[in-house]
Enzyme design. Structure first.
Site, mmCIF file in Angstrom:
data_model
loop_
_atom_site.group_PDB
_atom_site.id
_atom_site.type_symbol
_atom_site.label_atom_id
_atom_site.label_comp_id
_atom_site.label_asym_id
_atom_site.label_seq_id
_atom_site.Cartn_x
_atom_site.Cartn_y
_atom_site.Cartn_z
ATOM 1 C CG ASP A 18 -4.556 2.930 1.682
ATOM 2 O OD1 ASP A 18 -5.651 2.336 1.599
ATOM 3 O OD2 ASP A 18 -3.485 2.404 1.345
ATOM 4 C CG HIS A 78 0.100 -13.161 -2.915
ATOM 5 N ND1 HIS A 78 0.885 -12.616 -3.902
ATOM 6 C CD2 HIS A 78 -0.242 -12.120 -2.116
ATOM 7 C CE1 HIS A 78 1.012 -11.302 -3.693
ATOM 8 N NE2 HIS A 78 0.345 -10.990 -2.616
ATOM 9 C CB ALA A 109 12.951 -10.776 -6.510
ATOM 10 C CG HIS A 139 -2.230 -0.808 0.803
ATOM 11 N ND1 HIS A 139 -3.498 -0.275 0.802
ATOM 12 C CD2 HIS A 139 -2.361 -2.087 0.394
ATOM 13 C CE1 HIS A 139 -4.355 -1.199 0.417
ATOM 14 N NE2 HIS A 139 -3.685 -2.324 0.175
ATOM 15 C CB SER A 159 1.674 -9.867 -7.715
ATOM 16 O OG SER A 159 2.513 -9.494 -6.652
#
Ligand SMILES: O=c1ccn([C@@H]2O[C@H](COP(=O)(O)OP(=O)(O)O[C@H]3O[C@H](CO)[C@@H](O)[C@H](O)[C@H]3O)[C@@H](O)[C@H]2O)c(=O)[nH]1
Length: 458
Positions: free
Chosen positions: A119, A355, A338, A17, A360
């Protein structure tokens, strides 16, 4: 006359976030040079998102970073705390801590705050603060858009979940969610809201967020279901889609982009389209259970599949089979972190075991890399479903659980079968589509300009 505008930015300092919000704020600060931006987050999160060594040189001069309290009682051993407790502690003290941050920022800038940008998980705090300060507030929704809709319909969903225990019951009564099932819901939506501070805040979120002056989406409107967007538009004052902020180069460059672990160099030594990249996100809450991590390792070893695995030292010690790293060192590499976008974009990368975190998934799509999904929590079941059933660019693991045999099948499907070829082709098409959408003249660019205008004049 110089602008007196001052935007206080309230971050939710967990997982991806704060990075995504920092990307948006960096972009806004570069576009609205006479507006002052004060980014308020915990010291721990700020340290990662805005590394101290780069603050002086890489952050635009109209963006300042302020540390606020994390809500932990004095002497609270951070490492011992369950991440959920840390979120609860943060939320419990968020109102007072953001206020202290705003006070410092105002004093420092010599300007009153004119707008709060928060947020999307913090509307309750942002709304209360903004109303007290008599300024507008804007919410930035970072997760999958479907999950925002689910929050907006939380009362209905809660009712349904009490009346029907059937996981397969569809959510077709909610515009744009006809593909989703009760079993795809983020668990906090069906939990008792009184279980914790986080559950309460998340439950109230959907009722409060329509009071924002504007809701900004971390998504491309063209990628979201039309009925979902139309419905949210009818409920919010203004709804704008800024594209996937995770895909813009981070400003300032922060941890997610750095290759201190040498992954890109290692990938250079591998053949094209051979390496499976594995990562379950940026925090411990999204990691599958330890026995599943072990099964995944066994599948990689039994098939001798080349892999690059982002796995913390703690998880490595807790769950890998003894001697795994040594036995697989000729074709595999494990790193604690990474540079994911660079890894996915490398020609050696053939598939992504994920996940299905929202960022992602889009990073993988933007690189044209098919996925093997093991959704764990929050919006990940929604994203996993989109990957497999809507976009056709990956598979979820059998019965939602990582087993050695299931993983071997999934690797076969994605890397070696005809089905895999189709996924790769579709992923390539989506990669080109995302590049187009992110380019000049797209709706994301137009909506971004509207936000700049709004911030500069509100
Ligand atoms: O070794 C690593 C591991 C992760 N990342 C980055 O970390 C981010 C991970 O983001 P995401 O996929 O969204 O996962 P989480 O960090 O787990 O994000 C949380 O927040 C997201 C937005 O709300 C939700 O979609 C997820 O389900 C939730 O777990 C991505 O930008 C990755 O590139 C790296 O760069 N290197």
């Amino acid at each position: 006359m110089p602008s007196e505008k001052h935007v206080a930015v309230c971050a939710f300092p967990f997982g991806s976030h704060p990075w995504v919000l920092a990307n948006l704020v960096g972009k806004l600060a570069a576009a609205a040079l006479d507006v002052r931006f004060s980014f308020l987050s915990t010291a721990k999160s700020n340290h990662v998102v805005f590394p101290p060594q780069s603050r002086a040189t890489l952050i635009p001069s109209n963006l300042r970073v302020y540390d606020i309290g994390d809500g932990s009682p004095a002497g609270y051993p951070e490492a011992a705390g369950d991440p959920r407790d840390q979120a609860d502690l943060f939320l419990q003290a968020a109102s007072a801590n953001f206020q202290a941050g705003v006070d410092t920022a105002e004093q420092d800038a010599g300007r009153k705050v004119s707008l709060l940008l928060a947020d999307g998980l913090l509307p309750v705090v942002a709304c209360e603060k903004a109303e007290k300060m008599h300024v507008p507030w804007v919410a930035f929704w970072i997760s999958a858009p479907h999950s925002l809709s689910m929050h907006v319909y939380a009362d209905l969903i809660h009712q349904l979940s009490r009346d029907a225990t059937d996981e397969e019951k569809t959510l077709d009564m909610i515009p744009g969610l006809s593909l989703m099932r009760m079993g795809d819901l983020p668990e906090e939506l069906v939990m008792d809201p009184n279980m914790s501070v986080s559950c309460r805040m998340l439950r109230d979120l959907g009722n409060v967020i329509p009071r924002a002056a504007a809701v900004l989406m971390n998504s491309f409107v063209e990628m979201d279901p039309e009925p979902l967007t139309a419905d949210l538009k009818s409920k919010f004052n203004i709804l704008l889609h800024l594209g996937m902020l995770t895909l813009v180069p981070s400003s300032p460059p922060s941890l997610p982009a750095s290759d201190e672990t040498g992954c890109l160099t290692w990938l250079e030594s591998r053949d094209p389209q051979t390496v499976v990249y594995i990562s379950f996100g940026s925090g411990p809450l999204s990691s599958p259970p330890l026995d599943e991590i072990r099964s995944l390792a066994e599948a990689l070893e039994s098939t001798r599949t080349p892999f690059l695995w982002s796995l913390t030292d703690r998880q490595k010690a807790q769950c890998l089979p003894g001697g795994f790293e040594e036995r697989t060192s000729a074709y595999g590499r494990i790193v604690p972190w990474a540079p994911q976008r660079g890894v996915l974009g490398h020609p050696a990368c053939v598939a992504f075991v994920t996940h299905c975190g929202y960022n992602s998934v889009y990073e993988s799509m933007a690189a044209g890399v098919p996925m093997i999904g093991r959704p764990v929590a929050v919006d990940q079941r929604i994203c996993g479903k989109m990957v497999e059933e809507v976009w056709g660019i990956g598979v979820r693991v059998e019965r939602g659980v990582l087993t050695e045999s299931g993983m071997v099948k999934a690797l076969d499907a994605v890397m070696r079968s005809e089905e895999g070829k189709v996924m790769r082709k579709k992923a390539g098409e989506l990669r080109r589509r995302l590049a187009e959408l992110a380019g000049p003249g797209g709706t994301a660019e137009a909506d971004f300009k509207t936000v700049v205008e709004f911030i500069s004049t509100s």
